[in-house]
Design an enzyme around this catalytic site. Sequence first.
Site, mmCIF file in Angstrom:
data_model
loop_
_atom_site.group_PDB
_atom_site.id
_atom_site.type_symbol
_atom_site.label_atom_id
_atom_site.label_comp_id
_atom_site.label_asym_id
_atom_site.label_seq_id
_atom_site.Cartn_x
_atom_site.Cartn_y
_atom_site.Cartn_z
ATOM 1 N N ARG A 158 90.351 22.077 -66.262
ATOM 2 C CA ARG A 158 89.398 21.787 -65.181
ATOM 3 C C ARG A 158 89.755 22.444 -63.843
ATOM 4 O O ARG A 158 88.874 22.967 -63.170
ATOM 5 C CB ARG A 158 89.206 20.275 -65.017
ATOM 6 C CG ARG A 158 88.703 19.600 -66.292
ATOM 7 C CD ARG A 158 88.264 18.161 -66.069
ATOM 8 N NE ARG A 158 87.018 18.101 -65.355
ATOM 9 C CZ ARG A 158 86.882 17.697 -64.116
ATOM 10 N NH1 ARG A 158 87.949 17.283 -63.442
ATOM 11 N NH2 ARG A 158 85.714 17.692 -63.536
ATOM 12 N N GLY B 194 76.122 11.778 -66.127
ATOM 13 C CA GLY B 194 76.426 12.468 -64.870
ATOM 14 C C GLY B 194 77.036 11.584 -63.806
ATOM 15 O O GLY B 194 77.304 12.043 -62.699
ATOM 16 N N GLU C 263 73.305 7.744 -70.660
ATOM 17 C CA GLU C 263 74.385 8.257 -71.520
ATOM 18 C C GLU C 263 75.541 8.833 -70.698
ATOM 19 O O GLU C 263 75.775 10.032 -70.713
ATOM 20 C CB GLU C 263 73.829 9.313 -72.475
ATOM 21 C CG GLU C 263 72.952 10.341 -71.781
ATOM 22 C CD GLU C 263 72.215 11.264 -72.743
ATOM 23 O OE1 GLU C 263 71.753 10.775 -73.784
ATOM 24 O OE2 GLU C 263 72.123 12.464 -72.436
ATOM 25 N N PRO C 264 76.281 7.956 -70.008
ATOM 26 C CA PRO C 264 77.407 8.416 -69.200
ATOM 27 C C PRO C 264 78.634 8.752 -70.044
ATOM 28 O O PRO C 264 78.850 8.130 -71.085
ATOM 29 C CB PRO C 264 77.714 7.200 -68.320
ATOM 30 C CG PRO C 264 77.258 6.032 -69.139
ATOM 31 C CD PRO C 264 76.075 6.503 -69.937
ATOM 32 N N GLY C 265 79.390 9.710 -69.582
ATOM 33 C CA GLY C 265 80.666 10.042 -70.224
ATOM 34 C C GLY C 265 81.820 9.795 -69.263
ATOM 35 O O GLY C 265 82.541 8.810 -69.355
ATOM 36 N N ARG C 266 81.904 10.691 -68.265
ATOM 37 C CA ARG C 266 83.025 10.667 -67.328
ATOM 38 C C ARG C 266 83.319 9.283 -66.738
ATOM 39 O O ARG C 266 84.457 8.858 -66.665
ATOM 40 C CB ARG C 266 82.707 11.629 -66.169
ATOM 41 C CG ARG C 266 83.789 11.725 -65.122
ATOM 42 C CD ARG C 266 83.295 12.499 -63.893
ATOM 43 N NE ARG C 266 82.528 13.662 -64.257
ATOM 44 C CZ ARG C 266 83.047 14.872 -64.441
ATOM 45 N NH1 ARG C 266 84.325 15.063 -64.265
ATOM 46 N NH2 ARG C 266 82.274 15.868 -64.784
ATOM 47 N N CYS D 124 100.220 32.468 -69.483
ATOM 48 C CA CYS D 124 100.233 33.811 -68.905
ATOM 49 C C CYS D 124 98.898 34.161 -68.270
ATOM 50 O O CYS D 124 98.163 35.024 -68.759
ATOM 51 C CB CYS D 124 100.606 34.820 -69.980
ATOM 52 S SG CYS D 124 102.250 34.504 -70.562
ATOM 53 N N GLU D 125 98.575 33.469 -67.235
ATOM 54 C CA GLU D 125 97.350 33.712 -66.469
ATOM 55 C C GLU D 125 97.638 33.316 -65.030
ATOM 56 O O GLU D 125 98.258 32.275 -64.796
ATOM 57 C CB GLU D 125 96.205 32.799 -66.950
ATOM 58 C CG GLU D 125 95.789 32.971 -68.369
ATOM 59 C CD GLU D 125 94.511 33.777 -68.514
ATOM 60 O OE1 GLU D 125 93.833 34.028 -67.498
ATOM 61 O OE2 GLU D 125 94.215 34.150 -69.653
ATOM 62 N N TYR E 80 86.767 24.803 -62.795
ATOM 63 C CA TYR E 80 85.842 24.252 -61.783
ATOM 64 C C TYR E 80 86.488 24.063 -60.419
ATOM 65 O O TYR E 80 85.915 23.347 -59.579
ATOM 66 C CB TYR E 80 85.344 22.859 -62.195
ATOM 67 C CG TYR E 80 84.886 22.688 -63.610
ATOM 68 C CD1 TYR E 80 83.795 23.402 -64.098
ATOM 69 C CD2 TYR E 80 85.527 21.785 -64.452
ATOM 70 C CE1 TYR E 80 83.368 23.209 -65.398
ATOM 71 C CE2 TYR E 80 85.104 21.589 -65.747
ATOM 72 C CZ TYR E 80 84.028 22.308 -66.223
ATOM 73 O OH TYR E 80 83.602 22.119 -67.496
HETATM 74 N N1 LLP Z 1 74.327 13.764 -71.471
HETATM 75 C C1 LLP Z 1 74.254 15.081 -71.654
HETATM 76 C C2 LLP Z 1 73.085 15.648 -72.271
HETATM 77 C C3 LLP Z 1 75.309 15.900 -71.233
HETATM 78 O O1 LLP Z 1 75.231 17.203 -71.386
HETATM 79 C C4 LLP Z 1 76.425 15.311 -70.633
HETATM 80 C C5 LLP Z 1 77.551 16.126 -70.175
HETATM 81 C C6 LLP Z 1 76.460 13.911 -70.466
HETATM 82 C C7 LLP Z 1 75.383 13.175 -70.896
HETATM 83 C C8 LLP Z 1 77.628 13.196 -69.853
HETATM 84 O O2 LLP Z 1 77.843 13.590 -68.559
HETATM 85 P P1 LLP Z 1 78.931 12.802 -67.684
HETATM 86 O O3 LLP Z 1 78.466 11.392 -67.497
HETATM 87 O O4 LLP Z 1 80.232 12.852 -68.379
HETATM 88 O O5 LLP Z 1 78.990 13.517 -66.394
HETATM 89 N N2 LLP Z 1 83.339 19.617 -68.570
HETATM 90 C C9 LLP Z 1 82.738 19.202 -67.338
HETATM 91 C C10 LLP Z 1 81.592 18.246 -67.543
HETATM 92 C C11 LLP Z 1 80.531 18.808 -68.441
HETATM 93 C C12 LLP Z 1 79.490 17.803 -68.812
HETATM 94 C C13 LLP Z 1 78.664 18.277 -69.929
HETATM 95 N N3 LLP Z 1 77.593 17.400 -70.282
HETATM 96 C C14 LLP Z 1 83.813 18.604 -66.427
HETATM 97 O O6 LLP Z 1 84.971 18.552 -66.844
HETATM 98 O O7 LLP Z 1 83.524 18.210 -65.301
#
Ligand code: LLP
Length: 858
Positions: free
Chosen positions: A778, A703, A739-742, A809-810, A782
Amino acid sequence: MKFGGTSVATLPRWQNIRELVASRRAEGARVLIVVSALSGITDALKQLCAQGDKSKRIEAAAAIKQRHHELLEQMQLAPPEGLLARLDDLAQLAEDGPRVLGELAWQAQVQAHGELLSSTLGAAFLSATGVATQWLDARECLTAIALPNQNERTRLLSAMVEARPDPVLTARLAGLGEVFITQGFIAREGRDDGIAGRTVLLGRGGSDTSAAYLGALLKAQRVEIWTDVAGMFTANPRQVTGARLLQRLDYEEAQEIASTGAKVLHPRCLSPLREPRVPLLIKDTNRPELEGTVIGPEVREHAPSIKAISARKGITLISMESVGMWQEVGFLSDVFAYFKQHGLSVDLIGSAETNVTVSLDPAENLLDSDAIAALATDLAKVCRVKVIAPCAAISLVGRGMRSILHTLSGVLAEFGQLRVHLISQSSNNLNLTFVVDEEVVDALVPHLHDLLIGAGALRTDDSALFGPSWEALYGRGDVAPAAASWWRTDERQRLLDIAAKATPRYVYHLPTVRQQARELKKLAAVDRLHYAVKANTHPAILGALAEEGFGFECVSPGELRAVIAAVPESAPLLFTPNFAPRGDYEFALTTRATVSLDALHPLQYWGELFRDKEIVLRVDLGRGLGHHEKVRTGGSGSKFGLPVDQLDSFLRLADAHGVIVRGLHAHLGSGILDDSHWGEVYGQLASLAERIGSVSFIDIGGGLGVPSHPGEAALDIAGLDRVLREVKTAYPHYQLWMEPGRYLVADAGVLLARTTQQKGKGAFRYLGIDTGMNSLIRPALYDAWHQIVNLTQLDAPATALYQVVGPICESGDVLGTDRRLPEANEGDVMLIAQVGAYGKVMSSPYNMRDEAEEVVIE
Ligand code: LLP
């Protein structure tokens, strides 16, 4: 050009004024200078007036004389005749006391000397240094009008002037010279009988108001208010260092910002300029090169947006409950009569059938507890009264407030956690005000400012309106741009070459991924970092993060397979699915992944599958957080996590199947920029873990946000480190996982596309590019804001205002609204920034449009 007290107090300041006036002359303008008294002199004159003892008054006048002589000496000027005469006048007034003129007229006459002296001194200095300057008596130009509600005090000490363009005065001045100097703060009483009226003062906002009156009388090209700051900001820079300079405002907005808290300009000084449409500039005397704020007639081309958040403290609320009489006729009239009688002006009003609550603003009222007690005693005759203080009023200000309410959900959520005493929406549609307890304001305003930027309500991307931040202008120097812009300099040519081969294309910059990974590795309390691969599953990115020592968090068999294929076997894996079919768990259990459960169902119905296994339990802590409602994963409105009240049932089922709960997990949402959040989650999970016994690690999810809008504050990694270490000292026996992604990949990715067609439609200009929501969903999903630039014409002036759209087409196929960009040509390469996370992975084959290819650069 108006200069305040500190700007006229020393020789260097006067030299500065001389330079500024000369520069205006060089532009061919004729200049009228309006000055305040030397700093401290108005106060000294007020003290003189308050002095009953004649000899003390004479002493005070002598000290004032001395101060002016000192400045003359610094200027190496012989005292001019006019100045000596005025100092003699002042000495005489001090000697006479109020008996000749009467108390109030005497006070006005005495206090007027501050400006009379400073302007005389200024005329002498400027003329002696080569700028021939005529001294002008402001009382010859500004005539006060009598208003029905005025008493003798307000007539003499807080006068109003009606300033309509006066061609006769303009012509008279034209015959006299090119540069004039006159006094702020004073005017002459208007009389019908031909006798010269008395000297009067303009009261609060005095000199600024004088400048505005004179600007209107002369229908000036512009009025310049020279002060110690470059203009109005989106918030009080003392509270919010990231507050942005407001470069253009219309009169109404500026007046609203000034009346809801900004101190730089008195709200009263804008109204004279409105009808003659004379623009007003606020300029910084020390930094004349800065553009400052221009306030002028309304500029319609802009979409409604919030311009500022302002706060006023010291607000008193009076709540009045009508006793027993529902819809009693005349109730309001009765209560307001008491306010009038006590001379108190009401600011905000909230009303219901049986209650009226109003606020009293200390800036407009002389509020002391006696005044309020006296009012309350009188009001008690007609209603039940409650006084609520100290409160603060926080106002969101901007044109067209009602049409942008949908962008305020985050802000409203903040207020939802506080005691809000009153909400008021101004009937001119320019402000929305919340009255809260005073003590919360200092911490709240910076937070709300960030939220407004993050929600796109304060449109800091519009560089024509929003200038640099206070921090960048006056603070530690330039702050980092919002989105990392590796693409702007080093890699621009490479990107143009990549786009020349084909578009649309995603391009990923691995050095940025590594740099972000290293940033997170600074978190000393974290024992294991996993990359949430849902953000971007490109094998090169997986490989780079494996090299940095990351584990991987997957949510589907597909993701598990992709990771297993791309990274060495030593990299740990997590499997964190949600509502997955039984088969997914069966598959995951054949891999080395640590599996997590977030419901009772799997143990209730597929218990044998997990027999004697160690698992992670994901719980729902009852609240969600994140950049948009759709990415918040907590509370009963969200499908994720086991509610804490089912924990005991879960543990019983686990026991029954010999399942060991090794880890406890929560993830509340995505795109969070407030470092304290993870400390709270960590603490809550750790205390739950104490109840379970078998837990050895705690996973506080991902997150971690990245700022997307210009000026949005970045997540403070050092702050996060402190927060986590603090919790860890209390619970050293658990390992900490994240567990970061973004955070790792967002800034590393850009989407390249080419412009296709343009179309004008009503007030809008649409700019088409060769991909849309099929490649990047996105913005549609969002309302996410992504910076868009014309890479072909990166440095060309941004003169067009575009809606950037794709070919799908939206109606929702809009990638960016109201973007200020260079005039585009067909085939220009456009770059959409910060799409490394949740870009390609969320794309679709909709409309059977070609997918964007992916290119990786080292
Ligand atoms: N852990 C779990 C259990 C998750 O569900 C997620 C993201 C993460 C970690 C990683 O979160 P992050 O660090 O990336 O914020 N599609 C949306 C974001 C959806 C995130 C879903 N879960 C967007 O484009 O903003």
